[in-house]
Scaffold this motif. Structure first.
Motif, PDB file in Angstrom:
ATOM      1  N   VAL A   1       9.120 -60.409 -97.762  1.00 50.20           N
ATOM      2  CA  VAL A   1       8.900 -60.457 -99.222  1.00 50.20           C
ATOM      3  C   VAL A   1      10.073 -61.120 -99.890  1.00 50.20           C
ATOM      4  CG1 VAL A   1       8.661 -59.036-101.272  1.00 50.20           C
ATOM      5  CG2 VAL A   1       7.307 -58.505 -99.249  1.00 50.20           C
ATOM      6  N   GLY A   2      11.278 -60.795 -99.398  1.00 47.28           N
ATOM      7  CA  GLY A   2      12.469 -61.383-100.018  1.00 47.28           C
ATOM      8  C   GLY A   2      12.526 -62.871 -99.785  1.00 47.28           C
TER       9      GLY A   2
ATOM     10  N   PHE B   1       3.942 -56.880-109.811  1.00 49.75           N
ATOM     11  CA  PHE B   1       4.020 -56.180-111.090  1.00 49.75           C
ATOM     12  C   PHE B   1       5.024 -56.846-112.012  1.00 49.75           C
ATOM     13  CE2 PHE B   1       3.126 -52.953-107.766  1.00 49.75           C
ATOM     14  CZ  PHE B   1       1.808 -52.679-108.099  1.00 49.75           C
ATOM     15  N   ASN B   2       5.095 -58.140-111.938  1.00 43.46           N
ATOM     16  CA  ASN B   2       5.947 -58.945-112.786  1.00 43.46           C
ATOM     17  C   ASN B   2       7.404 -58.600-112.608  1.00 43.46           C
ATOM     18  OD1 ASN B   2       3.795 -60.416-113.976  1.00 43.46           O
ATOM     19  ND2 ASN B   2       3.392 -58.770-115.422  1.00 43.46           N
ATOM     20  N   LEU B   3       7.746 -58.177-111.418  1.00 40.25           N
ATOM     21  CA  LEU B   3       9.131 -57.846-111.126  1.00 40.25           C
ATOM     22  C   LEU B   3       9.810 -59.015-110.488  1.00 40.25           C
ATOM     23  CD1 LEU B   3       8.648 -54.297-109.664  1.00 40.25           C
ATOM     24  CD2 LEU B   3       9.473 -54.903-111.929  1.00 40.25           C
ATOM     25  N   ARG B   4      11.050 -59.010-110.500  1.00 42.54           N
ATOM     26  CA  ARG B   4      11.800 -60.063-109.860  1.00 42.54           C
ATOM     27  C   ARG B   4      11.689 -59.875-108.360  1.00 42.54           C
ATOM     28  NH1 ARG B   4      17.650 -59.783-112.325  1.00 42.54           N
ATOM     29  NH2 ARG B   4      17.256 -57.628-111.885  1.00 42.54           N
TER      30      ARG B   4
ATOM     31  N   ASP C   1      13.826 -57.088-106.953  1.00 38.91           N
ATOM     32  CA  ASP C   1      13.314 -55.740-107.292  1.00 38.91           C
ATOM     33  C   ASP C   1      12.059 -55.447-106.512  1.00 38.91           C
ATOM     34  OD1 ASP C   1      15.406 -55.348-109.047  1.00 38.91           O
ATOM     35  OD2 ASP C   1      14.247 -56.089-110.785  1.00 38.91           O
ATOM     36  N   THR C   2      11.248 -56.563-106.300  1.00 38.34           N
ATOM     37  CA  THR C   2      10.028 -56.358-105.519  1.00 38.34           C
ATOM     38  C   THR C   2      10.385 -55.975-104.101  1.00 38.34           C
ATOM     39  OG1 THR C   2       8.845 -57.968-106.855  1.00 38.34           O
ATOM     40  CG2 THR C   2       7.916 -57.456-104.698  1.00 38.34           C
TER      41      THR C   2
ATOM     42  N   THR D   1      10.835 -51.727 -99.974  1.00 40.15           N
ATOM     43  CA  THR D   1      11.663 -50.912 -99.087  1.00 40.15           C
ATOM     44  C   THR D   1      11.492 -49.415 -99.415  1.00 40.15           C
ATOM     45  OG1 THR D   1      13.270 -52.708 -98.884  1.00 40.15           O
ATOM     46  CG2 THR D   1      14.037 -50.500 -98.291  1.00 40.15           C
ATOM     47  N   ILE D   2      11.428 -49.140-100.729  1.00 31.89           N
ATOM     48  CA  ILE D   2      11.232 -47.747-101.153  1.00 31.89           C
ATOM     49  C   ILE D   2       9.879 -47.243-100.686  1.00 31.89           C
ATOM     50  CG2 ILE D   2      10.964 -46.231-103.169  1.00 31.89           C
ATOM     51  CD1 ILE D   2      13.025 -48.025-104.604  1.00 31.89           C
TER      52      ILE D   2
END
Length: 454
Positions: free
Chosen positions: A28-29, A36-39, A42-43, A48-49
């Motif tokens: 993903v990175g 969700f319109n996140l950077r 943050d995504t 990871t969370i």
């Protein structure tokens, strides 16, 4: 073992999920994806969370799926705590009840011990009761038999009572007749009784007189026997006198001595030899040998058997009086004298104050009559003393002595009395067979002592 497997599975699963999450996050990175319109960063963090949450969820799910205890711990903890508290209370209650039950058990054990003791006593009492019951049954059987016998006896007695009733009626009739006869005889008996009392008084007087006469007869008989013995001895002596001069008469005492009690055999032998030596000296003196004719050998003839016989008679430890007597009549200057030993138990014959003889005296006697009467009293004393066992003096041949001056005073007092009196001869001191009979003469008048002489 199952726990270890579960932990191992959780570790492997966690590792796999963590690896997958890391790769997804990396992709993903790198792709710089945005959700969700996140950077993108943050995504990646969100992924990871989410991956970590999946790891935790999967771990928890596996634990809950595989461990029932964990499920109970998570979802039923309060219920379990409540049940545990309730169980503790029940446990305490049960323990309290258990302690109470133990106390009750101990009390029950004590009561059981007491009951056992009581049971043992009861068994013992039962055995005793059984024995007693058996004894009672035996007695009952005997009593039943006796009752049957008694019933039979009762029947016999009833028949006998009927017969006796008839006899009683007959006897009642005879009794009435006899009562009348008794009344008649009673009158006659009253008259006879008065005559009987008079005769009884006369009989009593006669009996008293008879007793006095019997006593006098016994005394006279004894005196006659003594005189007869003296007469026979006198005849023997006269026969010997016709043949020659008699120096020693038969039964004459040559020596006399008292053997103390509890002497040894050697002491008894020595005392016997001393008595024989004294008898030898007295016999030589009585045989009246001339100075140049006295025999050198002993005149007393005695064998060893005689000495042993004498010792056997006195060796029991008592006190004895021994008299060496002549065995016959022996003339002067005879060289052999046969002897015999007389042994008498040394006992008290008269105590001090004992009455030996008594004679009644009339007043106003002449001196000759008074002297003759007192001489009779001395003869009676001598006779009774010899009869009781007092031995005569070996030299004088007499029993007892009385001082001449006291006898003179007795004559003086007796001659002044004007009514009947009596003179009693009593022992002045205790008298034994070999002791001298020392007398006291007591004058009594009407039961009162007038004078005493000794």
């Amino acid at each position: 073992m199952a726990g270890y497997t579960l932990v191992l599975a959780i570790l492997i699963l966690g590792g796999i999920i963590a690896t997958l999450g890391d790769r997804i996050g990396t992709k993903v990175g790198r792709a710089r994806l945005s959700m969700f319109n996140l950077r993108p960063r943050d995504t990646a963090t969100l992924v990871t969370i989410a991956t970590g949450g999946m790891i935790s969820a999967s771990t928890l799910g596996i634990l809950l799926l595989l461990s029932g205890q964990l499920r109970d711990g998570l979802f039923r903890l309060e219920s379990i705590r409540s049940e545990l508290s309730s169980s503790q209370q029940q446990k305490q209650k049960v323990e309290t009840e258990l302690n109470a039950a133990k106390n009750e058990q101990e009390k029950a054990q004590q009561r059981l011990g007491e009951i056992n003791k009581s049971l043992v006593q009861a068994v013992r009492k039962q055995a005793e009761t059984q024995a007693l019951l058996q004894n009672v049954e035996t007695k009952f059987q005997k009593a039943d038999e006796e009752l049957k016998k008694a019933s039979q006896q009762e029947a016999d007695l009833r028949d006998r009572i009927q017969n006796l009733t008839k006899e009683q009626e007959n006897l009642q009739t005879e009794s009435n007749q006899l009562r009348q006869e008794k009344e008649r005889i009673s009158g006659e008996l009253a008259s006879i009784s008065r005559d009987r009392e008079t005769l009884k008084q006369k009989v009593d007087e006669s009996e008293q007189r008879l007793v006095a006469i019997e006593k006098q007869r016994v005394d006279l008989t004894s005196e006659i026997a003594s005189l007869e013995s003296a007469r026979e001895q006198l005849i023997i002596s006269l026969e010997a006198l016709r043949k020659g001069n008699v120096a020693i008469f038969a039964d004459q005492i040559l020596s006399i001595g008292v053997v103390r009690p509890n002497l040894s055999n050697a002491e008894l032998r020595q005392a016997s030899i001393q008595l024989l030596q004294q008898a030898e000296r007295n016999a030589r003196e009585l045989l009246d040998f001339l100075p140049d004719q006295a025999p050198k050998e002993p005149v007393i003839r005695i064998t060893d058997a005689q000495i042993e016989g004498l010792l056997n008679r006195i060796k029991d430890g008592k006190s004895y009086v021994i008299r060496i007597l002549s065995a016959g009549n022996f003339l002067k200057r005879e060289t052999q004298v046969a002897i015999a030993a007389d042994v008498t138990l040394n006992r008290q014959i008269f105590a001090r104050g004992d009455e030996i003889a008594t004679l009644q005296f009339m007043p106003n006697l002449t001196p000759q009559a008074l002297a003759s009467r007192i001489e009779q009293l001395f003869l009676l004393v001598s006779f009774r003393a010899r009869r009781e066992g007092v031995l005569a003096n070996p030299v004088t041949g007499k029993v007892g002595n009385f001082p001449p001056d006291a006898l003179t005073e007795l004559f003086r007092v007796a001659s002044e009395l004007k009514s009947t009196y009596e003179i009693r001869a009593v022992a002045k001191e205790a008298i034994f067979p070999a002791s001298s009979l020392t007398l006291e003469l007591v004058i009594r008048q009407n039961g009162i002592e007038i004078a005493r002489f000794s």
